[in-house]
Design an enzyme around this catalytic site. Structure first.
Site, PDB file in Angstrom:
ATOM      1  N   CYS A  49       1.066  -1.252   0.068  1.00 59.54           N
ATOM      2  CA  CYS A  49       0.075  -0.052  -0.148  1.00 59.54           C
ATOM      3  C   CYS A  49       1.009   1.085  -0.103  1.00 59.54           C
ATOM      4  CB  CYS A  49      -0.757   0.089   1.293  1.00 59.54           C
ATOM      5  SG  CYS A  49      -1.870  -1.368   1.353  1.00 59.54           S
TER       6      CYS A  49
ATOM      7  N   LYS B 122       2.971  -4.379  -6.221  1.00 62.76           N
ATOM      8  CA  LYS B 122       4.306  -4.253  -6.305  1.00 62.76           C
ATOM      9  C   LYS B 122       5.194  -5.211  -5.489  1.00 62.76           C
ATOM     10  CE  LYS B 122       8.111  -3.212  -8.755  1.00 62.76           C
ATOM     11  NZ  LYS B 122       8.145  -4.238  -9.743  1.00 62.76           N
TER      12      LYS B 122
ATOM     13  N   TRP C 230      -4.003  -2.078  -1.188  1.00 60.63           N
ATOM     14  CA  TRP C 230      -3.852  -3.041  -1.854  1.00 60.63           C
ATOM     15  C   TRP C 230      -4.879  -3.966  -0.609  1.00 60.63           C
ATOM     16  CZ3 TRP C 230      -1.675  -8.121  -1.202  1.00 60.63           C
ATOM     17  CH2 TRP C 230      -1.864  -8.954  -2.283  1.00 60.63           C
TER      18      TRP C 230
ATOM     19  N   GLU D  32       0.631 -12.547 -15.413  1.00 63.36           N
ATOM     20  CA  GLU D  32       0.771 -11.250 -14.550  1.00 63.36           C
ATOM     21  C   GLU D  32      -0.314 -10.191 -15.240  1.00 63.36           C
ATOM     22  OE1 GLU D  32       4.190 -10.415 -11.435  1.00 63.36           O
ATOM     23  OE2 GLU D  32       4.853 -10.548 -13.491  1.00 63.36           O
TER      24      GLU D  32
ATOM     25  N   LYS E 152       5.364 -13.700 -16.508  1.00 63.29           N
ATOM     26  CA  LYS E 152       5.032 -12.537 -17.047  1.00 63.29           C
ATOM     27  C   LYS E 152       3.768 -12.242 -17.689  1.00 63.29           C
ATOM     28  CE  LYS E 152       7.024 -10.082 -15.266  1.00 63.29           C
ATOM     29  NZ  LYS E 152       7.739 -10.613 -14.334  1.00 63.29           N
TER      30      LYS E 152
ATOM     31  N   GLU F 255       9.851 -17.484 -15.752  1.00 64.97           N
ATOM     32  CA  GLU F 255       9.744 -16.018 -15.874  1.00 64.97           C
ATOM     33  C   GLU F 255       8.794 -15.651 -16.887  1.00 64.97           C
ATOM     34  OE1 GLU F 255       9.786 -13.692 -13.965  1.00 64.97           O
ATOM     35  OE2 GLU F 255      10.032 -12.019 -14.930  1.00 64.97           O
TER      36      GLU F 255
ATOM     37  N   ARG G 288       1.667   0.939  -5.741  1.00 62.36           N
ATOM     38  CA  ARG G 288       1.870  -0.042  -4.593  1.00 62.36           C
ATOM     39  C   ARG G 288       0.628  -0.590  -4.478  1.00 62.36           C
ATOM     40  NH1 ARG G 288       6.866   1.022  -2.054  1.00 62.36           N
ATOM     41  NH2 ARG G 288       5.956   0.145  -0.096  1.00 62.36           N
TER      42      ARG G 288
ATOM     43  N   ASN H 261       0.343   1.019   6.795  1.00 60.07           N
ATOM     44  CA  ASN H 261       1.144   0.076   5.934  1.00 60.07           C
ATOM     45  C   ASN H 261       1.521  -1.228   6.898  1.00 60.07           C
ATOM     46  OD1 ASN H 261       0.621   1.136   3.642  1.00 60.07           O
ATOM     47  ND2 ASN H 261       2.825   1.551   2.888  1.00 60.07           N
ATOM     48  N   GLY H 262       1.526  -2.364   6.385  1.00 60.02           N
ATOM     49  CA  GLY H 262       1.689  -3.317   7.341  1.00 60.02           C
ATOM     50  C   GLY H 262       0.582  -4.068   8.147  1.00 60.02           C
TER      51      GLY H 262
ATOM     52  N   HIS I  30       5.802 -35.599 -19.230  1.00 59.04           N
ATOM     53  CA  HIS I  30       5.450 -36.122 -18.245  1.00 59.04           C
ATOM     54  C   HIS I  30       3.949 -35.751 -17.600  1.00 59.04           C
ATOM     55  CE1 HIS I  30       8.943 -38.413 -17.741  1.00 59.04           C
ATOM     56  NE2 HIS I  30       9.652 -37.376 -17.959  1.00 59.04           N
TER      57      HIS I  30
HETATM   58  C1  G6P Z   1       5.285  -9.206  -6.054  1.00 63.32           C
HETATM   59  C2  G6P Z   1       5.504  -8.619  -7.335  1.00 63.32           C
HETATM   60  C3  G6P Z   1       6.401  -9.479  -8.105  1.00 63.32           C
HETATM   61  C4  G6P Z   1       7.796  -9.593  -7.328  1.00 63.32           C
HETATM   62  C5  G6P Z   1       7.467 -10.241  -5.971  1.00 63.32           C
HETATM   63  C6  G6P Z   1       8.947 -10.381  -5.273  1.00 63.32           C
HETATM   64  O1  G6P Z   1       4.602 -10.582  -6.189  1.00 63.32           O
HETATM   65  O2  G6P Z   1       4.374  -8.488  -7.978  1.00 63.32           O
HETATM   66  O3  G6P Z   1       6.794  -8.699  -9.397  1.00 63.32           O
HETATM   67  O4  G6P Z   1       8.786 -10.590  -8.100  1.00 63.32           O
HETATM   68  O5  G6P Z   1       6.516  -9.748  -5.220  1.00 63.32           O
HETATM   69  O6  G6P Z   1       9.068  -9.136  -4.969  1.00 63.32           O
HETATM   70  P1  G6P Z   1      10.710  -8.517  -4.370  1.00 63.32           P
HETATM   71  O7  G6P Z   1      10.511  -7.203  -4.199  1.00 63.32           O
HETATM   72  O8  G6P Z   1      10.870  -9.310  -3.158  1.00 63.32           O
HETATM   73  O9  G6P Z   1      11.568  -8.904  -5.615  1.00 63.32           O
END
Ligand code: G6P
Length: 625
Positions: free
Chosen positions: A2, A620, A74, A505, A502, A498, A27, A103-104, A521
């Protein structure tokens, strides 16, 4: 997760807060709110949805006042709704209002809620934050700073908070434990935010708080009863939650406005993909000595002995950083000849891990705030491992909790889908592996040759990026398909994972990544006429095997999108579409082969009409477990 922004000073608060929220929107963006201490008392406005909804709600003549707090959320506790949006407020015994953004997570909020309900508080939301607001109001006895300190002594969990009350119209109180908070010191005013992105437009001077510290920021007329302004005074003090005075140094905030502006790009994600050559240049600056075949990692100096002697490396991360960590596992095996294992931090922290002597934990994270990664690091260090951070955000929680570390220095990453940070993470892990390898098995010539190739990466990345239009034009033939596979071997299977992440997401296409051999498999059953299957297939030791896998897919009607090596004519005859990367040694391939996959996900999402920078349900930085 957030975003928090707050200000006190001599400028109208509401426009500043809304502008700050827009910068923090990446965020979290399911609801937003603002509270301003206005002449007629505390005015709060909250709304579900994006900051723009809140902005329209406030209209042109929003609340007037120069002290305020704001939040973009969020959801964790409770659905996104107006009641659950911040700021939360509560009434003091003296009839004043206390408002709070947070936040937290307050872990013992149920117990506190019960206690406060018994004392007569009616809660209007399901959030832990409202409980904290009520606790501060409950303890308020004419001194907001004291009430905040007292409340924070009662809570368990993590917090970054900003608190105001109409009882003290020139005072902003903030505090932190676990979640980041920066206090910007501007001319005649203070701007507080959960990240520097919301501050740099106002000032580049700031202070940060350590855990359990509280700041009281006052800005107002010297004559507090004056109605026509008059001389202004600004002052701050920092204490612990036990009211011990602490000194915090004012420092330069490491960010410039240009880094967080979109510039010519339609989306942050595209900007961050396209600025990877520059990001990698910055990441490498001063770190490679090609002539002597030496890697220079200032953040690890003093720990070389431990790193060389280490018998085992553990890598912990989440999301994209986890896939970077998986590549790190290969790099450490290959280049440093040391046992390494990458795990999801969330699993590591709870599986009661056995940590042998001479173990090193590498915590990989863009934000440096991911709750599980932070906890895994703590667990490993508790059991005797040396904790090393591979982190982008300077001064973040993970960076502060490590014994040593290497910053990515790829610049701020705003796009929710991580791109340039992945490249930075893989690059730093490559440098760490070479640094250790050089002191064990690798000759000066071998390392010098790797460093020569690494030095050319920015220019090679530029070459790959030139294919953006080719990727965009290739996407329409696949974009309507809702199931994709991403396959690779060796260094390129984490890249395949990855690539699939992507695509999921931001385009909401279902995609799975896996080692190419694993397809037989089970997942091969999914392949039908026209299913897009992406092969990360640059030339290397397992190239022929990947080609066999491609044939298996083609035989079942799958359509092939391949990432191949420049000049490889063969791959063209197997694939429907090929994106090319320059020829580099296998350990360096991920640094190039991931780029066409970033572009593929980006163009697919745009063509499906999605908001690339604000994908649904994602945040994020995930600061709750
Ligand atoms: C969230 C983000 C990802 C990121 C992950 C780990 O899920 O949406 O893009 O890879 O957190 O985040 P970090 O800041 O620890 O790399």
């Amino acid at each position: 997760m957030c975003g928090i922004i707050a200000c006190v000073g001599n400028k109208p608060a509401a426009p500043m807060l809304v502008e700050g929220l827009k910068r923090l929107e990446y965020r979290g963006y399911d609801s937003a709110g603002v509270a301003v201490v206005a002449d007629q008392g505390l005015e709060i406005a909250r709304s579900v949805g994006r900051v723009s909804v809140l902005e329209s709600l406030l209209g042109d003549d929003g609340p007037q006042g120069t002290l305020g707090i704001a939040h973009t959320r969020w959801a964790t506790h409770g659905v996104p709704s107006e009641e659950n949006a911040h700021p939360h407020s509560a009434m003091t015994k003296s009839g004043h209002t206390v408002a709070l953004v947070h936040n937290g997570i307050i872990e013992n909020y149920q117990t506190l809620r019960k206690y406060l309900a018994e004392s007569g508080y009616d809660f209007t939301s399901q959030t832990d934050t409202e409980v904290l607001a009520a606790l501060i109001a409950h303890l308020y006895d004419g001194d907001l700073e004291k009430a905040v300190q007292g409340a924070l002594r009662e809570v368990n969990g993590a917090y970054a908070i900003a608190v105001v009350s109409d009882a003290e119209p020139h005072t902003l109180i903030c505090a932190r434990k676990g979640s980041p908070l920066i206090i910007g010191i501007a001319d005649q005013s203070y701007v507080v935010a959960s990240d520097a992105a919301a501050i740099v437009a106002h000032t580049t001077q700031g202070i940060t708080l350590d855990d359990y510290q509280v700041a009281r920021l006052c800005a107002g007329p010297v004559d507090r009863h004056s109605t026509d302004g008059g001389p202004w005074s600004v002052e701050f003090r920092t204490t612990t939650i036990d009211n011990q005075r602490v000194t915090r140094d004012i420092r330069q905030l490491d960010l410039d406005l240009q880094q967080i502006e979109l510039g010519v790009y339609p989306h942050y994600m595209l900007k961050e993909i396209m600025e990877q050559p520059e990001a990698i240049r910055t990441c490498l600056r001063g770190r490679i000595d090609e002539r002597d075949g030496r890697v220079v990692l200032g953040g690890l100096s003093g720990y070389t002995r431990e790193l060389v002697r280490a018998k085992r490396f553990l890598l912990a991360a989440q999301g994209t950083a986890y896939y970077a960590g998986l590549i790190g596992e290969y790099l450490l095996h290959d280049l440093a000849k040391v046992s390494a294992r990458c795990e999801y931090a969330s699993e590591f922290r709870y599986r009661n891990p056995t940590i042998e002597d001479d173990s090193v934990m590498l915590a990989v994270s863009q934000s440096g705030e991911t709750a599980d990664t932070l906890a895994a690091l703590g667990e490993a260090r508790e059991r005797g491992a040396l904790g090393i951070g591979v982190v982008n955000v300077v001064g973040s929680s993970i960076a502060s909790e490590t014994d040593a570390g290497v910053y990515l220095h790829v610049g701020p990453e705003i796009g929710v889908a991580s791109t340039k940070a992945f490249l930075g993470q893989v690059l730093i892990l490559t440098l760490i592996a070479l640094h250790i390898g050089r002191r064990k098995y690798l000759s000066q010539e071998t390392v010098a040759e790797y460093l020569h190739q690494i030095g050319r990466l920015p220019e090679m990345i530029e070459r790959v990026l030139e294919q953006s239009d080719h990727v965009r034009q290739s996407v329409p033939q696949f974009v309507e398909r809702d199931n994709w596979l991403f396959l690779g071997r060796g260094y390129n299977w984490p890249v395949a994972m990855e690539g699939a992440l992507k695509l999921k997401e931001i385009s909401y296409i279902h995609a799975e990544g896996m080692p190419a051999a694993e397809m037989k498999h089970g997942p091969i059953a999914l392949i039908d006429e026209g299913m897009p299957v992406v092969f990360v297939a640059p030339q290397g030791s397992q190239y022929d095997k990947v080609i066999s896998n491609i044939e298996e897919v083609r035989a079942r009607g799958g359509r092939i999108i391949a990432v191949g090596t420049e000049g490889d004519e063969d791959i063209g005859s197997y694939a429907d579409v090929v994106f090319r990367i320059p020829d580099v040694p296998e350990p360096l391939q991920p640094l190039l082969s991931v780029i066409p996959l970033q572009l593929l996900a980006y163009h697919a999402a745009v063509q499906r009409g999605h908001d690339v920078d604000k994908p649904r349900n994602l945040a994020k930085s995930v600061t709750v477990e």
